[in-house]
Design a protein around this motif. Structure first.
Motif, PDB file in Angstrom:
ATOM      1  N   THR A   6       1.261  -1.263  -7.548  1.00 23.35           N
ATOM      2  CA  THR A   6      -0.131  -1.239  -7.093  1.00 23.35           C
ATOM      3  C   THR A   6      -0.671  -2.661  -7.064  1.00 23.35           C
ATOM      4  O   THR A   6      -0.540  -3.418  -8.035  1.00 23.35           O
ATOM      5  CB  THR A   6      -1.027  -0.352  -7.987  1.00 23.35           C
ATOM      6  OG1 THR A   6      -0.917  -0.783  -9.347  1.00 23.35           O
ATOM      7  CG2 THR A   6      -0.612   1.111  -7.881  1.00 23.35           C
ATOM      8  N   ASP A  51       2.511   3.463  -4.915  1.00 23.02           N
ATOM      9  CA  ASP A  51       2.170   3.786  -6.304  1.00 23.02           C
ATOM     10  C   ASP A  51       3.197   4.726  -6.931  1.00 23.02           C
ATOM     11  O   ASP A  51       3.361   4.747  -8.163  1.00 23.02           O
ATOM     12  CB  ASP A  51       0.757   4.387  -6.392  1.00 23.02           C
ATOM     13  CG  ASP A  51       0.542   5.497  -5.387  1.00 23.02           C
ATOM     14  OD1 ASP A  51       0.472   5.183  -4.187  1.00 23.02           O
ATOM     15  OD2 ASP A  51       0.449   6.669  -5.795  1.00 23.02           O
ATOM     16  N   GLU A  77       0.833  -1.198   0.000  1.00 21.99           N
ATOM     17  CA  GLU A  77       0.000   0.000   0.000  1.00 21.99           C
ATOM     18  C   GLU A  77       0.871   1.252   0.000  1.00 21.99           C
ATOM     19  O   GLU A  77       1.952   1.291   0.584  1.00 21.99           O
ATOM     20  CB  GLU A  77      -0.963   0.011   1.193  1.00 21.99           C
ATOM     21  CG  GLU A  77      -0.321   0.124   2.550  1.00 21.99           C
ATOM     22  CD  GLU A  77      -1.348   0.089   3.681  1.00 21.99           C
ATOM     23  OE1 GLU A  77      -2.549  -0.049   3.384  1.00 21.99           O
ATOM     24  OE2 GLU A  77      -0.931   0.194   4.853  1.00 21.99           O
ATOM     25  N   SER A  93      -0.441  -1.565 -12.793  1.00 23.87           N
ATOM     26  CA  SER A  93       0.833  -1.511 -12.076  1.00 23.87           C
ATOM     27  C   SER A  93       1.994  -1.586 -13.048  1.00 23.87           C
ATOM     28  O   SER A  93       2.037  -2.445 -13.937  1.00 23.87           O
ATOM     29  CB  SER A  93       0.920  -2.665 -11.076  1.00 23.87           C
ATOM     30  OG  SER A  93       2.134  -2.618 -10.360  1.00 23.87           O
ATOM     31  N   ASN A  98      -0.456  -8.091  -8.865  1.00 23.60           N
ATOM     32  CA  ASN A  98      -0.497  -6.653  -9.125  1.00 23.60           C
ATOM     33  C   ASN A  98      -1.741  -6.302  -9.937  1.00 23.60           C
ATOM     34  O   ASN A  98      -2.347  -7.156 -10.602  1.00 23.60           O
ATOM     35  CB  ASN A  98       0.750  -6.202  -9.878  1.00 23.60           C
ATOM     36  CG  ASN A  98       1.008  -7.009 -11.133  1.00 23.60           C
ATOM     37  OD1 ASN A  98       1.632  -8.063 -11.055  1.00 23.60           O
ATOM     38  ND2 ASN A  98       0.521  -6.539 -12.293  1.00 23.60           N
TER      39      ASN A  98
END
Length: 395
Positions: free
Chosen positions: A349, A344, A341, A370, A366
């Motif tokens: 992600t 990004d 978390e 991502s 993912n």
């Protein structure tokens, strides 16, 4: 030929019996929570599936239990102990002595013993496994595969400590790194999955012991553990990275002996020290029930991992994939979620639905957007050890 592989962790003994070179698993199992009265024993073969809870206080007792089931007259997989041609042993610390797989003789055993102070939770258990295996399987060739071998490619600027040069040249004090057999295996599997050998990968081995490796084009270039397996991430009973001044303070101000400090940092710290539990399954359960110490410990654990991801992405100058492996890395969707978390910015992600699925095969977790692949790769240190052990006598 039949090859028995023994993988002694700090509180576990994993074993697999292979038919080689076919790489067929004849039987496999694990002894978990060694040192406790509620240790768990699992043994699985084509005709036998055992899961039991019993008192197993030492690695020696664990190995004797394994041998008993292997040689059981009714349901065992061996007719005699002579059926085993090679016993491959995972050995954690090879120091400057070993950078490759070796057949074990008295000199090798003495050197493994001499390095026990650098891996006090592992090398003694590894050596005990070797000595017991020699008595149970006296005709087999005994082979040592070292955790430190894959990490020998780490460059000097990464493995050298900023202390006077003679401590490296004369006393061999440097970063060695550990879990190398696992990091080697899963990075190779990840590259096969990605269809490339030119890659920038961070492998994250999370079990009772935890470590991370930065790997560029199949070669390790940095690692979270150091001179011993105590450094780096927060572990089951080990503190991980800590200001060295804390040790001086414990001794000079609080009256701890060096022996007590060694025990404190190796056996009484980490998740155990933070929560009272060393098994992450217990910690996750208590956290879900509202235990604040367990909730904080999980956050601390993930925070330390995230710091290494950022650091290694920098020295790799980019990132193609991160790989979760080992008992916690493969099975804890919560830890993977906490780690991924708010990453990004690095192009990482997570897809929560994929993350919550269970599988025994390599998979991506993912999101479709991502930029970095997030892989869960089941480690198989035992197969890697078997392959290296056999190659010692075939090549």
């Amino acid at each position: 030929m039949q090859v028995l592989v023994l993988n002694s962790g700090s509180s576990s003994l994993k074993f697999q019996l292979f038919a080689m070179p076919e790489e067929t698993i004849i039987c496999a199992g694990v002894v978990e929570r060694i040192g406790f009265t509620d240790a768990k024993f699992k043994f699985k073969s084509e005709h036998k599936n055992v899961e039991t809870e019993t008192k197993i206080l030492t690695h020696k007792a664990a190995l004797k239990l394994v041998a008993k089931h292997l040689l059981d007259k009714k349901e065992g997989v061996l007719k005699t102990a002579e059926d085993i041609k090679i016993v491959g042993h995972r050995v954690v610390h090879g120091g400057m002595h070993f950078n490759d797989t070796v057949e074990i003789d008295q000199d090798v055993k003495e050197k493994i013993k001499s390095l026990s102070s650098l891996a006090p939770l592992h090398n003694p258990a590894n050596l005990e496994g070797i000595m017991v295996a020699e008595t149970i399987f006296p005709t087999a060739k005994q082979v040592a595969v070292f955790d430190t071998a894959f990490l020998q490619s780490i460059p000097e600027k990464a493995y050298k400590f900023a202390i006077p040069n003679e401590f490296l040249t004369e006393h061999h004090i440097r970063v060695y790194g550990f879990h190398g057999t696992s990091h080697k295996y899963v990075s190779e599997q990840a590259n096969k999955f990605l269809g490339t050998k030119e890659s920038k990968i961070i492998t994250i081995h999370l079990g009772n012991g935890c470590s991370m490796t930065a790997i560029k084009n199949g070669k390790s270039i940095d690692h979270s553990m150091g001179f011993s397996p105590l450094d780096g991430l927060i572990m089951g009973t080990r503190s991980g990275a800590i200001d060295p001044s804390v040790i001086f303070h414990l001794k000079d101000a609080l009256g701890y002996s060096m022996k007590q400090i060694n025990a404190l940092l190796n056996k009484e710290s980490g998740m155990l020290g933070l929560t009272g539990y060393s098994d992450l399954r217990d910690i996750e359960l208590k956290a879900s029930e509202g235990d604040k110490n367990c909730q904080l410990a999980l956050q601390m654990n993930a925070y330390r991992i995230k710091k290494y991801i950022g650091s290694y992405a920098t020295i790799l100058n980019g990132l193609d994939a991160i790989v979760f492996t080992a008992g916690i890395g493969e099975n804890s969707s919560l830890i993977r979620n906490l780690v991924c978390e708010d990453l990004d910015f690095l192009g990482i992600t997570l897809d929560e639905n994929k993350n919550n699925l269970r599988s025994k095969t390599i998979r991506t977790i993912n999101s479709d957007t991502s930029k970095v692949k997030i892989l869960v790769v089941p480690t198989n240190e035992e197969l890697e050890i078997a392959k290296q052990s056999v190659s010692l006598f075939i090549n």
